[in-house]
Write a protein that holds these residues in place. Sequence first.
Motif, PDB file in Angstrom:
ATOM      1  N   THR A 202       0.654  -1.242   0.554  1.00  0.00           N
ATOM      2  CA  THR A 202       0.337   0.772  -0.280  1.00  0.00           C
ATOM      3  C   THR A 202       0.821   1.129  -0.119  1.00  0.00           C
ATOM      4  N   PRO A 203       0.764   1.815  -0.615  1.00  0.00           N
ATOM      5  CA  PRO A 203       1.730   3.097  -0.981  1.00  0.00           C
ATOM      6  C   PRO A 203       1.494   4.102   0.781  1.00  0.00           C
ATOM      7  N   LYS A 204       2.798   4.550   0.119  1.00  0.00           N
ATOM      8  CA  LYS A 204       2.935   5.860   2.401  1.00  0.00           C
ATOM      9  C   LYS A 204       2.205   6.694   1.167  1.00  0.00           C
ATOM     10  N   LEU A 205       2.404   7.830   0.143  1.00  0.00           N
ATOM     11  CA  LEU A 205       1.723   8.349   0.027  1.00  0.00           C
ATOM     12  C   LEU A 205       0.998   8.430  -1.296  1.00  0.00           C
ATOM     13  N   LYS A 206      -0.010   8.947  -2.243  1.00  0.00           N
ATOM     14  CA  LYS A 206       0.020   9.587  -3.145  1.00  0.00           C
ATOM     15  C   LYS A 206       1.059   9.906  -4.525  1.00  0.00           C
ATOM     16  N   ARG A 207       0.708   9.544  -5.319  1.00  0.00           N
ATOM     17  CA  ARG A 207       1.195   9.990  -6.439  1.00  0.00           C
ATOM     18  C   ARG A 207       0.921  11.501  -6.624  1.00  0.00           C
ATOM     19  N   ARG A 208      -0.320  11.406  -5.935  1.00  0.00           N
ATOM     20  CA  ARG A 208      -0.838  12.672  -6.982  1.00  0.00           C
ATOM     21  C   ARG A 208      -2.270  13.060  -6.048  1.00  0.00           C
ATOM     22  N   PRO A 209      -2.138  14.011  -5.234  1.00  0.00           N
ATOM     23  CA  PRO A 209      -3.064  13.772  -4.351  1.00  0.00           C
ATOM     24  C   PRO A 209      -4.444  14.943  -4.702  1.00  0.00           C
ATOM     25  N   GLU A 210      -6.027  15.298  -4.111  1.00  0.00           N
ATOM     26  CA  GLU A 210      -6.917  15.686  -4.942  1.00  0.00           C
ATOM     27  C   GLU A 210      -6.454  16.528  -5.616  1.00  0.00           C
ATOM     28  N   SER A 211      -6.141  17.539  -4.085  1.00  0.00           N
ATOM     29  CA  SER A 211      -6.276  19.814  -4.466  1.00  0.00           C
ATOM     30  C   SER A 211      -4.290  19.511  -5.162  1.00  0.00           C
ATOM     31  N   GLY A 212      -3.919  18.905  -4.639  1.00  0.00           N
ATOM     32  CA  GLY A 212      -2.467  19.513  -4.037  1.00  0.00           C
ATOM     33  C   GLY A 212      -1.944  19.803  -3.390  1.00  0.00           C
ATOM     34  N   TRP A 213      -1.111  19.749  -2.207  1.00  0.00           N
ATOM     35  CA  TRP A 213       0.056  19.368  -0.998  1.00  0.00           C
ATOM     36  C   TRP A 213       0.690  20.770  -0.764  1.00  0.00           C
ATOM     37  N   THR A 214       1.113  20.116   1.299  1.00  0.00           N
ATOM     38  CA  THR A 214       1.503  21.119   1.817  1.00  0.00           C
ATOM     39  C   THR A 214       3.150  20.718   2.589  1.00  0.00           C
ATOM     40  N   LEU A 215       4.986  21.396   2.445  1.00  0.00           N
ATOM     41  CA  LEU A 215       5.391  20.906   2.791  1.00  0.00           C
ATOM     42  C   LEU A 215       5.871  21.927   3.859  1.00  0.00           C
ATOM     43  N   ASP A 216       6.016  21.725   5.329  1.00  0.00           N
ATOM     44  CA  ASP A 216       6.532  22.822   6.073  1.00  0.00           C
ATOM     45  C   ASP A 216       8.136  22.452   6.757  1.00  0.00           C
ATOM     46  N   PHE A 217       8.703  23.461   6.945  1.00  0.00           N
ATOM     47  CA  PHE A 217      10.162  23.020   7.383  1.00  0.00           C
ATOM     48  C   PHE A 217      10.018  24.049   9.241  1.00  0.00           C
ATOM     49  N   ILE A 218      11.265  23.224   8.969  1.00  0.00           N
ATOM     50  CA  ILE A 218      12.010  24.094  10.825  1.00  0.00           C
ATOM     51  C   ILE A 218      13.180  24.392  10.438  1.00  0.00           C
ATOM     52  N   PHE A 219      13.961  25.494   9.910  1.00  0.00           N
ATOM     53  CA  PHE A 219      15.207  25.215   9.544  1.00  0.00           C
ATOM     54  C   PHE A 219      16.073  25.788  10.994  1.00  0.00           C
ATOM     55  N   ASN A 220      17.046  26.153  10.869  1.00  0.00           N
ATOM     56  CA  ASN A 220      18.054  26.867  12.096  1.00  0.00           C
ATOM     57  C   ASN A 220      19.542  26.145  11.264  1.00  0.00           C
ATOM     58  N   ARG A 221      19.482  27.557  10.919  1.00  0.00           N
ATOM     59  CA  ARG A 221      20.583  27.499   9.932  1.00  0.00           C
ATOM     60  C   ARG A 221      22.509  27.119  11.164  1.00  0.00           C
ATOM     61  N   ASN A 222      21.795  27.114  12.059  1.00  0.00           N
ATOM     62  CA  ASN A 222      23.454  27.124  12.752  1.00  0.00           C
ATOM     63  C   ASN A 222      24.853  27.665  12.926  1.00  0.00           C
ATOM     64  N   SER A 223      24.834  29.180  12.404  1.00  0.00           N
ATOM     65  CA  SER A 223      25.861  30.002  12.358  1.00  0.00           C
ATOM     66  C   SER A 223      26.748  29.416  10.462  1.00  0.00           C
ATOM     67  N   LEU A 224      26.108  28.697  10.247  1.00  0.00           N
ATOM     68  CA  LEU A 224      26.040  28.641   8.734  1.00  0.00           C
ATOM     69  C   LEU A 224      26.088  29.090   7.872  1.00  0.00           C
ATOM     70  N   PRO A 225      26.375  29.394   6.712  1.00  0.00           N
ATOM     71  CA  PRO A 225      26.053  30.648   5.499  1.00  0.00           C
ATOM     72  C   PRO A 225      25.229  29.789   4.800  1.00  0.00           C
ATOM     73  N   TRP A 226      24.716  29.957   3.798  1.00  0.00           N
ATOM     74  CA  TRP A 226      23.630  30.253   3.111  1.00  0.00           C
ATOM     75  C   TRP A 226      23.732  29.041   2.684  1.00  0.00           C
TER      76      TRP A 226
END
Length: 686
Positions: A202-226
């Motif tokens: 059984t697929p973990k995720l849909k190949r194509r959701p009904e109307s779209g998708w959303t990604l959400d991240f929390i980043f911390n640069r840890n003093s590194l350059p971009w």
Amino acid sequence: MKDIYRNMNRQNILNFYGSRLELKLDSSELYDFELGKTQGDYDADAIDLSTPIVYNSLKIDNYLTDMDCVKNRITLAEDDINDLLYPYSYSGLSMTLPYDNFVSYFGTGFTHTILDSNRFKFTLFSGRTHYFKILGYNQTGYTSNILTGYTESALISGFTSDIYKSRRNIINFRACSAQSPKTNVKPWAFDFNEGLGTDFCTPKLKRRPESGWTLDFIFNRNSLPWSSGSVFYYLGVRGDNDLTNFADNNLSFQFTSDARIKWISRHYSGACVNDLSYGESFYISSGQTPTLCTTGLTKDFNVTIVFDRYKYYTDCDLENDGGQNDLIPEFIVSPYQNIEVTAVTSTQLALLNNSEVLNKKWANERQRRLGTLKIYLNGRPIYKLENWEEIIPSKRGTQPFIQSWGGGTGLMSGIHSGVSCFNIKSIKYFEEPLNFPRVRHHYLTEIKPNFEIVECGIKCVDSLSALPTPTPTGSSTPTPTPTRTPTPTPSPTTSSTSTPTSTPLPPTSTPVPTSTPTPTITPVPPTPTPTSTPVPPTSTPVPTSTYTPTPTPTSTPVPPTSTPTPTSTATPTPTSTPDPTSTTTPIPTSTPTPTITPVPPTPTATPIPPTPTPTETPVPPTATPTPTSTPIPPTSTPIPTSTPTPTPTNTPTPTPTSTPIPEYFILDQNGNILTDQNNNAIEFQN
């Protein structure tokens, strides 16, 4: 048409009737807060900032905290597969080897296609076979004592070239696999077309959701350059160099060295050439946000990426309307050359097909894959692109399609190569496009309270301290339920002039004199007249056969004079329209008006000839009778009364009760409902 909708969305007709007309017009990203007129026509969950919203569409909710971004060494441990292959001689072996040397042993491209679920066959010891799994990276001290006498090169050469996708593939090449485990080094990549169910098919995720998708991240640069941010998300085929396999089958998001978020993908296109043949082409599509505004090198920040398709599909439409089934033509036509002497004259060969391949129909259905790409920083929109084509992962070639968090994949001209060295404290994937109120709600309820986020940029300071109290104004719009006031009259007749009748007339600015001068008549000027109430009928009722509108709807009868006036009938006077005056300016109520000036009585009543305003008033023995027996000529202007305005009375100002009052609530810039000192929601009624 879309621009028309946008303009209409700012008009009252759609603000009020929008839900009834079933039009979805999104102004959510234009305002800090809105006032809704229709009760219940809002997202109640999104304004409840005390309760996080539970999403059934949330499929990935994990973290990549403090994971390395470089693989120097790889640790392998023996996998006990007695449950799959019995009897199996499990010895508990383990070893740590140089990563680059190990992956290059399996071919130059394996470094771009390796998955943490892979299994490797080890036959160094004569007559015994062992299967190894990936335990982790950049570790030391894991080599078993029995293997310490061998060099690293000898240990690597002890493996065969066989690579198994997962442990289940050791005994069945076509078996489905569980989701790849997360190790201590990014990226975390897995084949999402399987992984669930008792057989993991059984697929973990849909190949194509009904109307779209959303990604959400929390980043911390840890003093590194971009520049160390690099690729932080990839979707598509796992490493391939064949354009026909990875075109329209690849997408990555990455940080640039100048603090922007970039997206990139290679696409397929086709068109008819000279109306005779079909030509194919490929191109790179990319874009980037403005420079990100973040505070500090060690502070957290939230990035949300949303794809919202223009069209919503369900069931088989997901596969057929611009979906993966468009990649499966019924026949595949290939050139054919007759190398034997036969009667065949065809130059093409058509074969029945069930494989996914790029083709004309797929290219023609592109508009069904279009939508809007939106990127948010700390719950605020910073990027929006219309007509963005979604990526639908495809089964082309030998490599599976994957979702990769924290890094990209190789090959494909290197456009998706790289691993993000930023500390990624949270990753989420929703199989639905969250709108702006929900993105903001998620940020305020689940992100900001739990992470060290310092917002930057110019703050939007609300200058609104309170909503103004509405001031009554004249209006030419009829009230839905007019009330009627009886007016004495001897014999009603019909009038066709602009003197107030049953049909409201537009305001004018010129007073109309009567045919017989009246000594004390003063025309009402076209300016506001101070009274205690909106201008009612004069102190002496004017008999008339027509309706006399007044500025404010009322159900109070006209106050009688000191001496009753004999009447023969009573004609209702609607009050649904304003008195035709030259202005609709609200009338102040702070100063009383002068009293009525006595007028010499008129001895008799003169019959009313058929004129525009037939009136007939018997002369009552009152202190202030008004001569009204003179016919009034047709005119489009108001008729002056015998006095400027009546003396203020104790009659209370009626309040319209037939028009429903919409509910308004005051929200602050964060979407919170403002409350008073008793913690009650502040409601504004317009």
